[in-house]
Design a protein around this motif. Sequence first.
Motif, PDB file in Angstrom:
ATOM      1  N   PHE A   1       0.853  -1.189   0.000  1.00 45.75           N
ATOM      2  CA  PHE A   1       0.000   0.000   0.000  1.00 45.75           C
ATOM      3  C   PHE A   1       0.886   1.236   0.000  1.00 45.75           C
ATOM      4  N   TYR A   2       0.425   2.290  -0.716  1.00 48.81           N
ATOM      5  CA  TYR A   2       1.228   3.501  -0.832  1.00 48.81           C
ATOM      6  C   TYR A   2       0.316   4.711  -0.990  1.00 48.81           C
ATOM      7  N   ASN A   3       0.508   5.702  -0.116  1.00 52.54           N
ATOM      8  CA  ASN A   3      -0.129   7.008  -0.270  1.00 52.54           C
ATOM      9  C   ASN A   3       0.748   7.833  -1.208  1.00 52.54           C
ATOM     10  N   LEU A   4       0.191   8.297  -2.326  1.00 53.95           N
ATOM     11  CA  LEU A   4       0.971   8.917  -3.389  1.00 53.95           C
ATOM     12  C   LEU A   4       1.144  10.423  -3.247  1.00 53.95           C
ATOM     13  N   GLU A   5       0.679  10.996  -2.177  1.00 50.58           N
ATOM     14  CA  GLU A   5       0.810  12.441  -1.913  1.00 50.58           C
ATOM     15  C   GLU A   5       0.367  13.310  -3.093  1.00 50.58           C
ATOM     16  N   ASN A   6      -0.931  13.506  -3.171  1.00 47.30           N
ATOM     17  CA  ASN A   6      -1.488  14.461  -4.131  1.00 47.30           C
ATOM     18  C   ASN A   6      -0.996  14.241  -5.566  1.00 47.30           C
ATOM     19  N   PHE A   7      -1.197  13.018  -6.058  1.00 49.89           N
ATOM     20  CA  PHE A   7      -0.795  12.709  -7.430  1.00 49.89           C
ATOM     21  C   PHE A   7      -1.953  13.080  -8.353  1.00 49.89           C
ATOM     22  N   PHE A   8      -2.013  14.374  -8.693  1.00 49.96           N
ATOM     23  CA  PHE A   8      -3.062  14.894  -9.552  1.00 49.96           C
ATOM     24  C   PHE A   8      -2.636  14.835 -11.012  1.00 49.96           C
ATOM     25  N   ASP A   9      -3.636  14.804 -11.903  1.00 49.50           N
ATOM     26  CA  ASP A   9      -3.317  15.037 -13.306  1.00 49.50           C
ATOM     27  C   ASP A   9      -3.162  16.553 -13.484  1.00 49.50           C
TER      28      ASP A   9
ATOM     29  N   LEU B   1     -12.269  20.423  -6.422  1.00 48.90           N
ATOM     30  CA  LEU B   1     -11.393  21.514  -5.984  1.00 48.90           C
ATOM     31  C   LEU B   1      -9.938  21.114  -6.221  1.00 48.90           C
ATOM     32  N   ASP B   2      -9.547  21.104  -7.484  1.00 48.46           N
ATOM     33  CA  ASP B   2      -8.192  20.675  -7.848  1.00 48.46           C
ATOM     34  C   ASP B   2      -7.355  21.812  -8.431  1.00 48.46           C
ATOM     35  N   GLU B   3      -7.786  23.071  -8.183  1.00 45.43           N
ATOM     36  CA  GLU B   3      -7.124  24.213  -8.809  1.00 45.43           C
ATOM     37  C   GLU B   3      -5.672  24.374  -8.379  1.00 45.43           C
TER      38      GLU B   3
ATOM     39  N   PHE C   1      -4.644   9.987  -5.215  1.00 49.67           N
ATOM     40  CA  PHE C   1      -4.404  10.274  -6.630  1.00 49.67           C
ATOM     41  C   PHE C   1      -5.719  10.746  -7.231  1.00 49.67           C
ATOM     42  N   GLU C   2      -5.625  11.459  -8.350  1.00 53.78           N
ATOM     43  CA  GLU C   2      -6.815  11.989  -9.005  1.00 53.78           C
ATOM     44  C   GLU C   2      -7.080  11.224 -10.296  1.00 53.78           C
ATOM     45  N   HIS C   3      -8.210  10.571 -10.345  1.00 52.50           N
ATOM     46  CA  HIS C   3      -8.696   9.936 -11.567  1.00 52.50           C
ATOM     47  C   HIS C   3      -8.032   8.592 -11.899  1.00 52.50           C
TER      48      HIS C   3
ATOM     49  N   ASN D   1      15.234  11.756   2.595  1.00 48.16           N
ATOM     50  CA  ASN D   1      16.139  12.895   2.661  1.00 48.16           C
ATOM     51  C   ASN D   1      17.381  12.508   3.461  1.00 48.16           C
ATOM     52  N   GLU D   2      18.343  13.416   3.519  1.00 47.02           N
ATOM     53  CA  GLU D   2      19.563  13.147   4.270  1.00 47.02           C
ATOM     54  C   GLU D   2      19.296  12.923   5.756  1.00 47.02           C
ATOM     55  N   ASP D   3      18.232  13.537   6.293  1.00 47.68           N
ATOM     56  CA  ASP D   3      17.899  13.357   7.715  1.00 47.68           C
ATOM     57  C   ASP D   3      17.054  12.109   7.972  1.00 47.68           C
ATOM     58  N   GLY D   4      16.805  11.309   6.924  1.00 47.04           N
ATOM     59  CA  GLY D   4      16.064  10.063   7.093  1.00 47.04           C
ATOM     60  C   GLY D   4      14.565  10.189   6.997  1.00 47.04           C
ATOM     61  N   THR D   5      14.049  11.378   6.704  1.00 42.91           N
ATOM     62  CA  THR D   5      12.611  11.579   6.558  1.00 42.91           C
ATOM     63  C   THR D   5      12.201  11.364   5.106  1.00 42.91           C
ATOM     64  N   PRO D   6      10.921  11.110   4.830  1.00 41.79           N
ATOM     65  CA  PRO D   6      10.487  10.863   3.449  1.00 41.79           C
ATOM     66  C   PRO D   6      10.778  12.047   2.530  1.00 41.79           C
ATOM     67  N   TRP D   7      11.306  11.751   1.351  1.00 45.40           N
ATOM     68  CA  TRP D   7      11.560  12.773   0.343  1.00 45.40           C
ATOM     69  C   TRP D   7      10.253  13.014  -0.396  1.00 45.40           C
ATOM     70  N   ARG D   8       9.612  14.112  -0.083  1.00 40.79           N
ATOM     71  CA  ARG D   8       8.260  14.354  -0.558  1.00 40.79           C
ATOM     72  C   ARG D   8       8.255  15.175  -1.852  1.00 40.79           C
ATOM     73  N   THR D   9       7.084  15.237  -2.479  1.00 38.75           N
ATOM     74  CA  THR D   9       6.948  16.006  -3.710  1.00 38.75           C
ATOM     75  C   THR D   9       6.882  17.498  -3.423  1.00 38.75           C
ATOM     76  N   TYR D  10       6.073  17.879  -2.442  1.00 38.32           N
ATOM     77  CA  TYR D  10       5.947  19.276  -2.032  1.00 38.32           C
ATOM     78  C   TYR D  10       6.125  19.392  -0.526  1.00 38.32           C
ATOM     79  N   ARG D  11       6.697  20.517  -0.112  1.00 40.64           N
ATOM     80  CA  ARG D  11       6.663  20.922   1.294  1.00 40.64           C
ATOM     81  C   ARG D  11       5.942  22.257   1.317  1.00 40.64           C
TER      82      ARG D  11
END
Length: 339
Positions: free
Chosen positions: A35-43, A51-53, A96-98, A299-309
């Motif tokens: 299982f994986y949460n994809l962090e706002n994987f919008f088209d 509300l995807d603006e 994810f969207e769609h 990341n270098e500190d061992g936390t998840p390398w995310r798409t957006y901060r």
Amino acid sequence: MKHYEYIFLCLFFLLIFFGGEADAQPSNQKGKVMFYNLENFFDCLDDAGKLDEEFLPESGRRWTKSRYRKKLKHIQKVIANLGEWELPWLVGLCEFEHRSVLEDLAKSPLLWQADYQIAHFESSDKRGIDTGLLYRPDVFELLDQCAWPVELEEGYFSREILWVMGKVGEDTLHVLVNHWSSRWSGEMATEWKRKRFAAEMAGICNQIKDQHPQHLILAMGDFNDEPVDPSFTFFKAETSANMECMMPEDKEGKTHYYNEAVKAWSCFDHIWVNQNFRRSLSFKAMYPAQVFRPDWLLNEDGTPWRTYRGFAYEGGFSDHLPVFLQVTLNPSRTGQDGR
């Protein structure tokens, strides 16, 4: 007959003999469920009903086609590497969207050989983020699927629980893919929402147990609560299906790092199974589940390398780490039930 020709013939007949034995008595197949949460994987397209603006090329996040393609490469890399020598049998996904996002993943260069099929419904979520399941038809035979509604308040529905039923070997397996309400307005202020989800998931599990007491149940998702939180105390009290959490109870089971305020790790992404897995003759789960955390996902500190901060683009994978369960399938054994 020359000496080397004699050796060749001997090897040829040995291969036929032992190959026939192997076909007659197939060994256990090993695979993974993830299982994986994809962090706002919008088209990159504007959906007038959602509300995807925020996630459009001209938005503050500048969510362009090139960024979409980069994320697509990232996610297929995670799934392929987690599977190691064999791509995962079942891949639960959320945020994810769609359906088009799942279709792009299924036909991507690293995943197309699995011939992944898709279980998915467009959700009632106001932002348009969905849950879905990729499944390998050579292992999982789809029987049915539905989107189980979750009414938080009268007339207001949140994203549904995806309920997928199929055959694995001689067993019938029910897969529940979840994405429960977030803690955005505060943990205590939103706890009641996750209890509503817990009540609905308990209702699904109880219905399966009452109608098909021998069937297997596997629930996975981003629950936005840890297994020890009140929502799961409530869930375990409400269900008679003997569900158990597969996640390690120590730091090895942590999947999400929220650093804006609390600066702490949490186990929000879980896999649960009913105890029929312990009695199944053909499809078994290997205890416990695991968190996939290669260095390139961090990341270098061992936390998840995310798409957006926030609105700052970091170009990473996700703010969650994927979880997976090792499973085995023994086709030569007879399961507990039929369909």
